[in-house]
Design a protein around this motif. Structure first.
Motif, mmCIF file in Angstrom:
data_model
loop_
_atom_site.group_PDB
_atom_site.id
_atom_site.type_symbol
_atom_site.label_atom_id
_atom_site.label_comp_id
_atom_site.label_asym_id
_atom_site.label_seq_id
_atom_site.Cartn_x
_atom_site.Cartn_y
_atom_site.Cartn_z
ATOM 1 N N LYS A 120 0.853 -1.190 0.000
ATOM 2 C CA LYS A 120 0.000 0.000 0.000
ATOM 3 C C LYS A 120 0.889 1.240 0.000
ATOM 4 N N VAL A 121 0.790 2.027 -1.039
ATOM 5 C CA VAL A 121 1.567 3.259 -1.160
ATOM 6 C C VAL A 121 0.822 4.423 -0.524
ATOM 7 N N SER A 122 -0.493 4.456 -0.747
ATOM 8 C CA SER A 122 -1.296 5.588 -0.307
ATOM 9 C C SER A 122 -2.736 5.136 -0.080
ATOM 10 N N ASP A 123 -3.450 5.879 0.752
ATOM 11 C CA ASP A 123 -4.881 5.636 0.926
ATOM 12 C C ASP A 123 -5.684 6.193 -0.244
ATOM 13 N N GLN A 124 -5.003 6.966 -1.111
ATOM 14 C CA GLN A 124 -5.634 7.557 -2.282
ATOM 15 C C GLN A 124 -5.167 6.820 -3.550
ATOM 16 N N PRO A 125 -5.883 6.938 -4.658
ATOM 17 C CA PRO A 125 -5.501 6.258 -5.897
ATOM 18 C C PRO A 125 -4.101 6.624 -6.389
ATOM 19 N N LEU A 126 -3.396 5.631 -6.956
ATOM 20 C CA LEU A 126 -2.147 5.864 -7.674
ATOM 21 C C LEU A 126 -2.470 6.079 -9.143
ATOM 22 N N ARG A 127 -1.827 7.075 -9.770
ATOM 23 C CA ARG A 127 -2.136 7.394 -11.160
ATOM 24 C C ARG A 127 -0.973 7.141 -12.119
ATOM 25 N N THR A 128 0.268 7.231 -11.630
ATOM 26 C CA THR A 128 1.385 7.218 -12.565
ATOM 27 C C THR A 128 2.647 6.630 -11.952
ATOM 28 N N ILE A 129 3.422 5.946 -12.812
ATOM 29 C CA ILE A 129 4.694 5.344 -12.444
ATOM 30 C C ILE A 129 5.773 5.865 -13.399
ATOM 31 N N ALA A 130 6.958 6.178 -12.870
ATOM 32 C CA ALA A 130 8.119 6.467 -13.709
ATOM 33 C C ALA A 130 9.315 5.714 -13.143
ATOM 34 N N ILE A 131 10.142 5.165 -14.033
ATOM 35 C CA ILE A 131 11.330 4.428 -13.634
ATOM 36 C C ILE A 131 12.551 5.129 -14.223
ATOM 37 N N SER A 132 13.556 5.339 -13.389
ATOM 38 C CA SER A 132 14.769 6.024 -13.835
ATOM 39 C C SER A 132 15.486 5.194 -14.895
ATOM 40 N N PRO A 133 16.237 5.835 -15.792
ATOM 41 C CA PRO A 133 16.902 5.097 -16.874
ATOM 42 C C PRO A 133 17.816 3.973 -16.388
ATOM 43 N N ASP A 134 18.440 4.134 -15.212
ATOM 44 C CA ASP A 134 19.289 3.059 -14.678
ATOM 45 C C ASP A 134 18.489 2.015 -13.909
ATOM 46 N N GLU A 135 17.181 2.212 -13.839
ATOM 47 C CA GLU A 135 16.244 1.291 -13.180
ATOM 48 C C GLU A 135 16.570 1.082 -11.697
ATOM 49 N N LYS A 136 17.061 2.143 -11.062
ATOM 50 C CA LYS A 136 17.340 2.072 -9.626
ATOM 51 C C LYS A 136 16.264 2.748 -8.784
ATOM 52 N N HIS A 137 15.586 3.751 -9.371
ATOM 53 C CA HIS A 137 14.565 4.488 -8.640
ATOM 54 C C HIS A 137 13.232 4.421 -9.366
ATOM 55 N N MET A 138 12.158 4.338 -8.575
ATOM 56 C CA MET A 138 10.803 4.424 -9.104
ATOM 57 C C MET A 138 10.104 5.615 -8.462
ATOM 58 N N ALA A 139 9.418 6.405 -9.285
ATOM 59 C CA ALA A 139 8.602 7.514 -8.790
ATOM 60 C C ALA A 139 7.132 7.148 -8.947
ATOM 61 N N LEU A 140 6.347 7.423 -7.922
ATOM 62 C CA LEU A 140 4.915 7.157 -7.946
ATOM 63 C C LEU A 140 4.162 8.435 -7.599
ATOM 64 N N GLY A 141 3.079 8.686 -8.317
ATOM 65 C CA GLY A 141 2.249 9.849 -8.045
ATOM 66 C C GLY A 141 0.786 9.490 -8.096
ATOM 67 N N GLY A 142 -0.042 10.301 -7.423
ATOM 68 C CA GLY A 142 -1.462 9.997 -7.415
ATOM 69 C C GLY A 142 -2.306 11.097 -6.827
ATOM 70 N N LYS A 143 -3.444 10.687 -6.309
ATOM 71 C CA LYS A 143 -4.481 11.634 -5.912
ATOM 72 C C LYS A 143 -4.145 12.428 -4.651
ATOM 73 N N ASP A 144 -3.188 11.940 -3.841
ATOM 74 C CA ASP A 144 -2.857 12.672 -2.612
ATOM 75 C C ASP A 144 -1.846 13.799 -2.844
ATOM 76 N N ASN A 145 -1.501 14.062 -4.134
ATOM 77 C CA ASN A 145 -0.631 15.173 -4.553
ATOM 78 C C ASN A 145 0.853 14.926 -4.274
ATOM 79 N N ILE A 146 1.195 13.805 -3.653
ATOM 80 C CA ILE A 146 2.571 13.540 -3.230
ATOM 81 C C ILE A 146 3.286 12.670 -4.267
ATOM 82 N N ILE A 147 4.550 12.995 -4.531
ATOM 83 C CA ILE A 147 5.411 12.149 -5.351
ATOM 84 C C ILE A 147 6.318 11.370 -4.401
ATOM 85 N N ARG A 148 6.339 10.046 -4.548
ATOM 86 C CA ARG A 148 7.178 9.208 -3.690
ATOM 87 C C ARG A 148 8.249 8.521 -4.527
#
Length: 301
Positions: A136-164
């Motif tokens: 569980k990332v958030s109590d709110q919906p997740l909308r988008t995933i991005a993966i860094s070119p070296d595939e070491k980091h993942m960014a997640l964003g959604g309805k709670d306005n926060i990027i993780r």
């Protein structure tokens, strides 16, 4: 920079939510409120076939590079894996009971990732399509995933306005970034991995430095939500798509606006532009919209 509309591709009877280029450069796929994933040809500028019938709206498509599959995410929460060699669905992945909004993969880790309205990220083996892990990332919906070119980091964003930001080795949380005032709809790392771009329903485009994930710049890029961000595969440009019915093309290095595509400039989409894809086949930009149309644009740099 010159932009010319090459083709308008009708065929969908309902809004189109997503587009994905094939592993074969001249083909691409679209999905939306129609009950099927459609395959298109850039050679003929026409429909090839309905690739997969589905039972609910398609919100996400992902064709992993170097693989012979496409993964389909539906409103029902179902993930279907279609194998191009076998020409059939070879796996149905059931974890989520709410819509799948984004799908990505890692060739390094041989994994598929799905983000859902339930706030959960699911991680699947690309070898046997088994569920490896979910959390569980958030109590709110997740909308988008991005993966860094070296595939070491993942960014997640959604309805709670926060990027993780997560470490992809163990999915430990590295950082949370708060800056957007409305849900985050789109995330993309720059091709060199030095920047993370985020687009939101607040119409702001934010650029973050990835060495410390601090905000570098904010651009009031559109009038309404930024639905998608797409980098050109070889040149230092990227495009944004918006609910304000426009597409904009920007310089990656100077963050300058080079071109705006909308009804005030040319024959363009009449409703929200939902997703973009650059084609390496004819160096075109492809857009899909709530207006049920696929449009292909020739961009001369």
């Amino acid at each position: 920079m010159e932009v010319k509309r090459l083709a308008v591709l009708p065929g969908h009877q309902n809004p189109i939510f997503t587009i994905e280029t094939s592993q074969k450069p001249h083909l691409f796929f679209t999905g939306g409120n129609d009950l099927g994933v459609v395959e298109w040809s850039l050679k003929t500028m026409n429909v090839v076939k309905v690739l997969i019938p589905v039972k609910s709206s398609v919100y996400a498509l992902h064709a992993p590079s170097g693989k012979n599959i496409i993964v389909v995410g539906e409103r029902s929460g179902k993930l279907s894996v279609f194998d191009f060699n076998e020409q059939k669905v070879v796996a149905i992945l059931t974890k989520h009971e709410k819509p799948i909004f984004d799908i990505k993969s890692s060739n390094v880790l041989n994994q598929i990732y799905a983000a859902s309205e339930d706030g959960i990220l699911s991680i699947w083996s690309m070898k046997d399509y088994s569920l490896i892990y979910s959390f569980k990332v958030s109590d709110q919906p997740l909308r988008t995933i991005a993966i860094s070119p070296d595939e070491k980091h993942m960014a997640l964003g959604g309805k709670d306005n926060i990027i993780r930001i997560y470490d992809m080795d163990d999915f430990s949380l590295i950082q949370e970034m708060e800056g957007h005032t409305l849900p985050v709809f789109s995330l993309q790392f720059s091709p060199d991995g030095k920047l993370l771009f985020s687009g939101s329903r607040d119409a702001q485009l934010k650029i973050w430095e990835t060495d410390n994930y601090q905000l570098k710049q904010n651009i009031p890029a559109h009038m309404y939500a930024i639905n998608d961000i797409a980098f050109h595969p070889t040149l230092p440009f990227f495009a944004t798509a918006s609910m304000d019915k426009s597409i904009k093309i920007w310089g990656t290095d100077d963050l300058k606006l080079y071109k705006k595509i909308d009804l005030t400039k040319t024959e363009s989409h009449s409703k929200s532009v939902n997703k973009l894809a650059w084609s390496t086949f004819n160096d075109s930009l492809i857009s899909v919209s709530d207006d049920k149309m696929v449009m292909v644009w020739a961009v001369t740099f």
